[in-house]
Structure formats: structure tokens, C-alpha cells
Design a protein around this motif. Structure first.
Motif, PDB file in Angstrom:
ATOM      1  N   GLN A 141      16.121  28.003  23.628  1.00  0.00           N
ATOM      2  CA  GLN A 141      15.610  27.244  22.495  1.00  0.00           C
ATOM      3  C   GLN A 141      14.256  26.672  22.910  1.00  0.00           C
ATOM      4  N   VAL A 142      13.276  26.719  21.993  1.00  0.00           N
ATOM      5  CA  VAL A 142      11.904  26.316  22.315  1.00  0.00           C
ATOM      6  C   VAL A 142      11.437  25.252  21.323  1.00  0.00           C
ATOM      7  N   TRP A 143      10.764  24.216  21.862  1.00  0.00           N
ATOM      8  CA  TRP A 143      10.107  23.201  21.047  1.00  0.00           C
ATOM      9  C   TRP A 143       8.655  23.148  21.470  1.00  0.00           C
ATOM     10  N   LYS A 144       7.741  23.056  20.489  1.00  0.00           N
ATOM     11  CA  LYS A 144       6.309  22.976  20.779  1.00  0.00           C
ATOM     12  C   LYS A 144       5.695  21.852  19.955  1.00  0.00           C
ATOM     13  N   THR A 145       4.777  21.117  20.576  1.00  0.00           N
ATOM     14  CA  THR A 145       3.952  20.150  19.857  1.00  0.00           C
ATOM     15  C   THR A 145       2.515  20.362  20.322  1.00  0.00           C
ATOM     16  N   GLU A 146       1.619  19.460  19.916  1.00  0.00           N
ATOM     17  CA  GLU A 146       0.219  19.579  20.320  1.00  0.00           C
ATOM     18  C   GLU A 146       0.000  19.161  21.767  1.00  0.00           C
ATOM     19  N   SER A 147       0.967  18.471  22.393  1.00  0.00           N
ATOM     20  CA  SER A 147       0.752  17.979  23.762  1.00  0.00           C
ATOM     21  C   SER A 147       1.858  18.352  24.731  1.00  0.00           C
ATOM     22  N   TRP A 148       2.869  19.105  24.314  1.00  0.00           N
ATOM     23  CA  TRP A 148       3.902  19.548  25.246  1.00  0.00           C
ATOM     24  C   TRP A 148       4.678  20.729  24.689  1.00  0.00           C
ATOM     25  N   ILE A 149       5.320  21.450  25.617  1.00  0.00           N
ATOM     26  CA  ILE A 149       6.211  22.570  25.290  1.00  0.00           C
ATOM     27  C   ILE A 149       7.497  22.343  26.080  1.00  0.00           C
ATOM     28  N   ARG A 150       8.629  22.540  25.424  1.00  0.00           N
ATOM     29  CA  ARG A 150       9.916  22.423  26.106  1.00  0.00           C
ATOM     30  C   ARG A 150      10.709  23.689  25.831  1.00  0.00           C
ATOM     31  N   VAL A 151      11.237  24.313  26.903  1.00  0.00           N
ATOM     32  CA  VAL A 151      12.076  25.494  26.788  1.00  0.00           C
ATOM     33  C   VAL A 151      13.408  25.152  27.432  1.00  0.00           C
ATOM     34  N   ASP A 152      14.500  25.271  26.674  1.00  0.00           N
ATOM     35  CA  ASP A 152      15.844  25.003  27.183  1.00  0.00           C
ATOM     36  C   ASP A 152      16.637  26.290  27.239  1.00  0.00           C
ATOM     37  N   PHE A 153      17.294  26.512  28.380  1.00  0.00           N
ATOM     38  CA  PHE A 153      18.240  27.605  28.524  1.00  0.00           C
ATOM     39  C   PHE A 153      19.623  26.983  28.593  1.00  0.00           C
ATOM     40  N   ALA A 154      20.614  27.581  27.917  1.00  0.00           N
ATOM     41  CA  ALA A 154      21.965  27.026  27.898  1.00  0.00           C
ATOM     42  C   ALA A 154      22.980  28.136  28.093  1.00  0.00           C
ATOM     43  N   SER A 155      24.022  27.806  28.865  1.00  0.00           N
ATOM     44  CA  SER A 155      25.158  28.696  29.056  1.00  0.00           C
ATOM     45  C   SER A 155      26.371  27.809  29.274  1.00  0.00           C
ATOM     46  N   GLY A 156      27.200  27.663  28.255  1.00  0.00           N
ATOM     47  CA  GLY A 156      28.346  26.761  28.353  1.00  0.00           C
ATOM     48  C   GLY A 156      27.851  25.339  28.544  1.00  0.00           C
ATOM     49  N   ALA A 157      28.309  24.687  29.625  1.00  0.00           N
ATOM     50  CA  ALA A 157      27.882  23.313  29.912  1.00  0.00           C
ATOM     51  C   ALA A 157      26.617  23.266  30.763  1.00  0.00           C
ATOM     52  N   ASP A 158      26.154  24.408  31.263  1.00  0.00           N
ATOM     53  CA  ASP A 158      24.963  24.455  32.115  1.00  0.00           C
ATOM     54  C   ASP A 158      23.703  24.440  31.262  1.00  0.00           C
ATOM     55  N   ARG A 159      22.714  23.664  31.700  1.00  0.00           N
ATOM     56  CA  ARG A 159      21.445  23.564  30.992  1.00  0.00           C
ATOM     57  C   ARG A 159      20.300  23.585  32.000  1.00  0.00           C
ATOM     58  N   VAL A 160      19.239  24.285  31.657  1.00  0.00           N
ATOM     59  CA  VAL A 160      18.001  24.284  32.438  1.00  0.00           C
ATOM     60  C   VAL A 160      16.864  24.061  31.454  1.00  0.00           C
ATOM     61  N   SER A 161      15.998  23.088  31.746  1.00  0.00           N
ATOM     62  CA  SER A 161      14.859  22.792  30.874  1.00  0.00           C
ATOM     63  C   SER A 161      13.559  22.965  31.646  1.00  0.00           C
ATOM     64  N   VAL A 162      12.593  23.586  31.007  1.00  0.00           N
ATOM     65  CA  VAL A 162      11.253  23.719  31.551  1.00  0.00           C
ATOM     66  C   VAL A 162      10.333  22.936  30.619  1.00  0.00           C
ATOM     67  N   PHE A 163       9.710  21.876  31.166  1.00  0.00           N
ATOM     68  CA  PHE A 163       8.800  21.032  30.403  1.00  0.00           C
ATOM     69  C   PHE A 163       7.376  21.299  30.860  1.00  0.00           C
ATOM     70  N   CYS A 164       6.459  21.441  29.913  1.00  0.00           N
ATOM     71  CA  CYS A 164       5.040  21.541  30.215  1.00  0.00           C
ATOM     72  C   CYS A 164       4.332  20.507  29.351  1.00  0.00           C
ATOM     73  N   THR A 165       3.663  19.550  30.010  1.00  0.00           N
ATOM     74  CA  THR A 165       2.956  18.496  29.278  1.00  0.00           C
ATOM     75  C   THR A 165       1.487  18.480  29.672  1.00  0.00           C
ATOM     76  N   TRP A 166       0.633  18.129  28.711  1.00  0.00           N
ATOM     77  CA  TRP A 166      -0.804  18.034  28.993  1.00  0.00           C
ATOM     78  C   TRP A 166      -1.448  16.924  28.171  1.00  0.00           C
ATOM     79  N   HIS A 167      -0.680  15.923  27.771  1.00  0.00           N
ATOM     80  CA  HIS A 167      -1.222  14.861  26.924  1.00  0.00           C
ATOM     81  C   HIS A 167      -2.154  13.919  27.671  1.00  0.00           C
TER      82      HIS A 167
END
Length: 178
Positions: A141-167
Motif C-alpha cells: 500500500q502506498v501513500w504520497k504527499t508533497e513532502s513524503w512517501i510511505r510504502v507499507d508491505f503487509a503479510s498477516g501480522a507482519d508489517r514493513v514500512s519504508v518512509f521517505c521524507t524531504w519536508h
């Protein structure tokens, strides 16, 4: 009995006509829709040849540029099945991460996680998501704004998030596992 059969026949004809009309309408609208082609980063010949050099280990599936090999005169369709499968089997040798590629827009960096791979094009003032590919059994699942991007990977209860910020400066990437 005859009246009931007549009602069923009328209902069937009306339903068939409605489904046909709906399908035709959706098909007409979708046929005229233009989709944006996937964004591909340009590769120069020197990048392709340098990444496939003799001193480098072969890339693992999904890493580096896809280069289609040209058939050699010695390879023929009459080669034995064992020889063909041995040459087609990918190498499982340990590979080092590829160096970031520099594009006119910025530097393309790949972030491998347990949940999948995120590829970002990083410039001095912002970042652009190139791709987010989940690993087998994971969703993305991906979220984008003008100052950050967040990508979440999910499998059952496991979660991995990649955050990129440049504000508040150049882009920073943070990987978190939950």
C-alpha cells in the motif's frame, strides 16, 4: 402455469438485454480510455555493459537492467535438455547491492526489505516513487504527499514500512519493521 412461464421468459429476455446493453456501454467507454505507460528510467549502453561486466557477479532475478542475451552460434535447439537447463538456471551466488544509478532527475536507489522492494528516484529537494514490488505472500500500500512517501508491505501480522521524507531538507529514507 402458462402465465408463470411467460413471466420467466419475459424476465430472462429483459435481463439479457440489460446485461448486453451494460456490457456494450462499459466496453465502449473502456476502449476509448488512454492509460499512462509505466515509467521506465532510461539506461545508456555504458550502464548496461558495465553492469554485465565479467568481473561482476551475475545479477539475481529482479535486480539490475534486463538484458536479453543474443544467441551464440554454438547454441542450437538440438542441445541436450540437461545442457539447456544448466545454462538457463540462475546463479544463486551472493551478489552485492548495485550502485545507485544517476539519472537526469536524480539518483535511483533500491531498498530491499522482507516485504518487498521499493525503488526511489532521489533528488536534492524531493523524491519520486519509481516502483514498489511486494515479495511473494505480501501486499503493498502506498501513500504520497508533497513532502513524503510511505510504502507499507503487509503479510498477516507482519508489517514493513519504508518512509521517505524531504519536508525539511534532502530526502531521507527510513525502513521500519513492525
Amino acid at each position: 402455469m402458462r402465465s408463470g412461464l411467460l413471466h420467466v421468459l419475459a424476465w430472462t429476455l429483459a435481463t439479457g438485454a440489460a446485461v448486453t446493453l451494460s456490457w456494450w456501454g462499459v466496453h465502449t467507454v473502456m476502449a476509448g480510455t488512454a492509460y499512462d505507460p509505466p515509467r521506465a528510467l532510461p539506461l545508456t549502453v555504458s550502464e548496461v555493459t558495465s553492469s554485465a561486466g565479467a568481473s561482476d557477479p551475475p545479477p539475481s532475478p529482479g535486480t539490475g537492467p534486463a538484458v536479453s542475451p543474443t544467441p551464440s552460434p554454438s547454441s542450437s535447439p538440438s542441445a541436450s535438455p540437461a545442457a539447456r537447463s544448466a545454462s538457463a538456471a540462475p546463479s544463486r551466488a551472493a551478489t552485492t547491492p548495485a550502485a545507485p544509478r544517476t539519472t537526469p532527475a536524480g539518483t535511483v536507489k533500491s531498498y530491499d526489505t522482507d516485504g518487498g522492494r521499493v525503488v526511489l528516484d532521489l533528488t536534492a529537494t524531493y523524491a519520486t516513487l519509481v516502483s514498489a514490488t511486494p515479495a511473494a505472500g505480501w501486499s503493498v500500500q502506498v501513500w504520497k504527499t508533497e513532502s513524503w512517501i510511505r510504502v507499507d508491505f503487509a503479510s498477516g501480522a507482519d508489517r514493513v514500512s519504508v518512509f521517505c521524507t524531504w519536508h525539511d531538507g534532502p530526502p531521507r529514507v527510513d525502513v521500519q519493521t513492525f
